[in-house]
Design an enzyme around this catalytic site. Structure first.
Site, mmCIF file in Angstrom:
data_model
loop_
_atom_site.group_PDB
_atom_site.id
_atom_site.type_symbol
_atom_site.label_atom_id
_atom_site.label_comp_id
_atom_site.label_asym_id
_atom_site.label_seq_id
_atom_site.Cartn_x
_atom_site.Cartn_y
_atom_site.Cartn_z
ATOM 1 N N GLY A 239 0.758 -1.249 0.000
ATOM 2 C CA GLY A 239 0.000 0.000 0.000
ATOM 3 C C GLY A 239 0.785 1.293 0.000
ATOM 4 O O GLY A 239 0.190 2.370 -0.149
ATOM 5 N N GLU A 275 3.939 -6.648 1.322
ATOM 6 C CA GLU A 275 3.372 -6.977 0.005
ATOM 7 C C GLU A 275 3.248 -5.740 -0.877
ATOM 8 O O GLU A 275 2.149 -5.382 -1.321
ATOM 9 C CB GLU A 275 1.974 -7.587 0.199
ATOM 10 C CG GLU A 275 1.924 -8.802 1.106
ATOM 11 C CD GLU A 275 0.492 -9.169 1.518
ATOM 12 O OE1 GLU A 275 -0.426 -8.329 1.399
ATOM 13 O OE2 GLU A 275 0.303 -10.301 1.966
ATOM 14 N N PRO A 276 4.340 -5.046 -1.149
ATOM 15 C CA PRO A 276 4.226 -3.852 -2.000
ATOM 16 C C PRO A 276 3.990 -4.229 -3.459
ATOM 17 O O PRO A 276 4.557 -5.206 -3.956
ATOM 18 C CB PRO A 276 5.581 -3.160 -1.836
ATOM 19 C CG PRO A 276 6.527 -4.260 -1.482
ATOM 20 C CD PRO A 276 5.728 -5.314 -0.751
ATOM 21 N N ARG A 314 -7.373 3.611 -14.654
ATOM 22 C CA ARG A 314 -7.341 4.310 -13.365
ATOM 23 C C ARG A 314 -8.021 5.689 -13.387
ATOM 24 O O ARG A 314 -8.765 6.018 -12.461
ATOM 25 C CB ARG A 314 -5.900 4.418 -12.839
ATOM 26 C CG ARG A 314 -5.255 3.045 -12.619
ATOM 27 C CD ARG A 314 -3.906 3.151 -11.909
ATOM 28 N NE ARG A 314 -4.044 3.703 -10.591
ATOM 29 C CZ ARG A 314 -3.781 4.933 -10.255
ATOM 30 N NH1 ARG A 314 -3.295 5.775 -11.125
ATOM 31 N NH2 ARG A 314 -3.975 5.344 -9.031
ATOM 32 N N CYS A 346 -16.361 5.400 -26.709
ATOM 33 C CA CYS A 346 -17.660 6.062 -26.670
ATOM 34 C C CYS A 346 -18.203 6.138 -25.252
ATOM 35 O O CYS A 346 -19.231 5.552 -24.935
ATOM 36 C CB CYS A 346 -18.623 5.319 -27.579
ATOM 37 S SG CYS A 346 -17.954 5.182 -29.233
ATOM 38 N N TYR A 375 -1.321 -1.426 -11.928
ATOM 39 C CA TYR A 375 -2.760 -1.325 -12.152
ATOM 40 C C TYR A 375 -3.045 -0.653 -13.494
ATOM 41 O O TYR A 375 -4.017 0.090 -13.640
ATOM 42 C CB TYR A 375 -3.453 -0.601 -10.971
ATOM 43 C CG TYR A 375 -3.100 -1.237 -9.648
ATOM 44 C CD1 TYR A 375 -3.630 -2.469 -9.302
ATOM 45 C CD2 TYR A 375 -2.178 -0.647 -8.772
ATOM 46 C CE1 TYR A 375 -3.283 -3.088 -8.108
ATOM 47 C CE2 TYR A 375 -1.819 -1.264 -7.586
ATOM 48 C CZ TYR A 375 -2.373 -2.481 -7.259
ATOM 49 O OH TYR A 375 -2.021 -3.102 -6.092
#
Ligand SMILES: *Cc1c(COP(=O)(O)O)cnc(C)c1O
Length: 421
Positions: A239, A275-276, A314, A346, A375
């Site tokens: 995180g 857990e990066p 994103r 669209c 991501y």
């Protein structure tokens, strides 16, 4: 720090001009820098060098096999959240004893895959899941190391869609109930309790929520030991945020994060797992795109590029910002133009940036979306029947395609028309 810089007036990934990649492969295309990946992984390792630890890369942030192999070869563990991610980690050469299995809804089939292939630890997210895993492991004659994910009810201060540590989120077991759940776990066959797991959210830009959550985990670990559980590992999640805007205050560095871990849980003598994902791969990637048109609208101008929300979700999903820079270095003092940068899809949500102040660009010019390594490609789709965006890995003065762009034929061949139509 990353390895995307202007050299001789043109944006490079390490020693490769990005315009060369665009010319050879077309756009849109994701480009990753191996040196940046190595550097970022190394920073986390250094941050925890005061103790036994395993840095488990969050595979969901970028699951390309080449990226996983690069990190796995450096000794990284992997944090996976599905059977598919487990198989990717294994295919990249990471042994089961370095893979941690997280996620709120692991199916029996997925957990079976992991038990058969070997797993370091399963992070349990609910009592029904714990009982299901116990039954499965017993039927397979296995004993599975487990940690229980607790929800510390801490506000991570991040976007609501990526906050996971508050009591109203779906993740983990309320920390107040944890001792009862551990008591049940200790009595279940097929499970071996080894630790405590927590993950409070993504893109955290402040260390205080970590400090609060980890202090609660430390208290819990002490209480669990007093209850007779052998707590030898703490999985502290991922995180840590990255700077998405060049001009912004930078989030804390891995070294400072490591210090918070040491201050809050260091005295327990546990092996530490983190857990990066984003922090390792986010700024190690850019998305290249080409301007299709500059369209003059009523009161605002639109820069229409050939990347879209299906390639980089994103901005549409979280209102996220990605710096957009031209591949040709702007001359000092060159004029700027205010434009909305949009894709061809669209949907009005297919907007990357409103009112961006960019150098004057027109059809054919190339741009890079920065900080797109995490991501990005993993969330891409073929919406609007746009072939899945390809990926490239640069190392020094060479590069390789690590996922080719599908041809239209390949894209169409995945569907089938029933013979009764
Ligand atoms: C998403 C996730 C991570 C990685 O988060 P980043 O913000 O990319 O570091 C780590 N652990 C778990 C359980 C996750 O769900």
């Amino acid at each position: 720090m990353d390895h995307f810089n202007y050299r001789d007036g043109t944006l490079h990934a390490e020693e490769v001009p990005l315009s060369r990649i665009a010319a050879e492969l077309g756009t849109p295309v994701y480009v990753y820098s191996a040196a940046t990946l190595r550097r970022h992984f190394g920073l986390f390792r250094e941050a925890l060098d005061w103790t036994d630890h395993l840095v488990c890369f969050a595979v969901k942030s970028n699951s390309n096999l080449a990226v996983l192999k690069l990190l796995g070869d450096m000794g990284a563990g992997m944090d996976v959240v599905s059977g598919g991610e487990y198989l990717r980690a294994r295919a990249a050469g990471v042994p089961g004893e370095r893979i941690v299995f997280s996620g709120v809804g692991k199916t029996l089939a997925e957990m079976r895959l992991a038990i058969e292939g070997g797993i370091r630890q399963v992070n349990i997210e609910s009592e029904p899941e714990m009982r299901a895993l116990s039954g499965l492991a017993t039927s397979m004659g296995a004993e599975v190391p487990v940690a229980i994910r607790v929800n510390p009810d801490v506000d991570a201060g991040t976007h609501e869609k990526i906050a996971t540590g508050r009591s109203d989120n779906k993740f983990g077991i309320p920390i107040a109930r944890a001792r009862d759940v551990y008591a049940e776990a200790a009595g279940l066959p097929g499970l071996r309790v080894v630790g405590v797991d927590v993950h409070i959210g993504s893109q955290l830009t402040d260390l205080d929520p970590y400090r609060a959550a980890y202090a609660k985990v430390a208290d819990l670990a002490r209480a669990l030991r007093a209850d007779g559980h052998a707590i030898s590992r703490l999985d502290l999640g991922g995180g840590l945020g990255i700077p998405y805007r060049r001009d912004n205050n930078a989030p804390p560095l891995p070294l400072e994060y490591g210090r918070v871990i040491r201050e809050t849980v260091g005295d327990l003598g546990c092996e530490i797992e983190i857990e990066p994902g984003r922090n390792i791969v986010g700024n190690a990637g850019v998305l290249l795109a080409q301007v299709i048109y500059l369209k003059e609208g009523a009161g605002r101008d639109f820069l229409i590029v050939d990347a879209a929300m299906n390639d980089l979700l994103r901005p549409a999903m979280y209102g996220a910002h990605h710096d957009i820079v031209p591949l040709v270095e702007p001359r000092p003092g060159a004029g700027l133009r205010r434009v909305d940068v949009v894709g061809p899809i669209c949907e009005s949500g297919d907007t990357f940036q409103k009112g961006a102040e960019l150098p004057v660009l027109g059809a054919g010019d190339l741009v890079a979306f920065r900080s797109a390594g995490a991501y990005g490609a993993v969330m891409a789709s073929e919406y609007n029947s746009r072939p899945l965006v390809p990926e490239v890995l640069v190392s020094g003065d060479h590069f390789a395609v690590i996922r080719p762009r599908p041809t239209f034929e390949e894209m169409l061949a995945r569907d089938s028309i029933p013979e009764w139509l």
